[in-house]
Design a protein around this motif. Structure first.
Motif, mmCIF file in Angstrom:
data_model
loop_
_atom_site.group_PDB
_atom_site.id
_atom_site.type_symbol
_atom_site.label_atom_id
_atom_site.label_comp_id
_atom_site.label_asym_id
_atom_site.label_seq_id
_atom_site.Cartn_x
_atom_site.Cartn_y
_atom_site.Cartn_z
ATOM 1 N N GLY A 1 0.795 -1.224 0.000
ATOM 2 C CA GLY A 1 0.000 0.000 0.000
ATOM 3 C C GLY A 1 0.830 1.279 0.000
ATOM 4 N N CYS B 1 -6.979 -3.308 5.211
ATOM 5 C CA CYS B 1 -6.481 -3.191 3.833
ATOM 6 C C CYS B 1 -7.287 -2.186 3.017
ATOM 7 N N HIS B 2 -8.526 -1.955 3.399
ATOM 8 C CA HIS B 2 -9.341 -0.976 2.667
ATOM 9 C C HIS B 2 -8.651 0.390 2.670
ATOM 10 N N ARG B 3 -8.033 0.738 3.772
ATOM 11 C CA ARG B 3 -7.312 2.013 3.854
ATOM 12 C C ARG B 3 -6.077 2.024 2.961
ATOM 13 N N TRP B 4 -5.339 0.923 2.947
ATOM 14 C CA TRP B 4 -4.039 0.885 2.273
ATOM 15 C C TRP B 4 -4.108 0.523 0.809
ATOM 16 N N GLN B 5 -5.194 -0.079 0.377
ATOM 17 C CA GLN B 5 -5.361 -0.435 -1.033
ATOM 18 C C GLN B 5 -4.125 -1.148 -1.593
ATOM 19 N N PRO B 6 -3.807 -2.337 -1.048
ATOM 20 C CA PRO B 6 -2.593 -3.023 -1.501
ATOM 21 C C PRO B 6 -2.676 -3.584 -2.918
ATOM 22 N N GLY B 7 -3.852 -3.601 -3.514
ATOM 23 C CA GLY B 7 -3.980 -4.090 -4.879
ATOM 24 C C GLY B 7 -4.195 -5.587 -4.998
ATOM 25 N N ARG C 1 -5.836 -9.139 -2.479
ATOM 26 C CA ARG C 1 -6.536 -9.521 -1.247
ATOM 27 C C ARG C 1 -5.537 -10.190 -0.316
#
Length: 87
Positions: free
Chosen positions: A5, A68-74, A76
């Motif tokens: 992220g 992960c919604h905050r960091w948007q790692p691309g 799952r």
């Protein structure tokens, strides 16, 4: 999550970039902090939030998804284990 992220402390190789260590210093002043590992203030916030979600009954996989919604790692991200957590 931080790495994918864009929030990793690249010099350290873990934790949040630009983090501060006020909580760790205060714990140390109480003689309560670990002296072998430093966890930054913003990283501690992540762990507190995750612990709160788990305490509210969310499965670890759901809590991980929310973080992960905050960091948007691309991708799952899944916890390495959910033993004792999934209901």
């Amino acid at each position: 999550m931080y790495t994918l992220g864009g929030g990793i402390d690249e010099e350290q190789g873990w934790g949040r970039a630009g983090d501060t260590y006020s909580v760790l210093a205060e714990l140390s002043a109480y003689g309560a902090g670990p002296d072998w590992f430093s966890l930054g203030d913003r990283d501690i916030a992540t762990h507190l939030h995750r612990t709160s979600m788990l305490g509210a009954g969310l499965p670890l996989s759901a809590a991980t998804g929310i973080l992960c919604h905050r960091w948007q790692p691309g991708v799952r991200l899944l916890p390495s284990t959910a033993q004792g957590q999934e209901r």
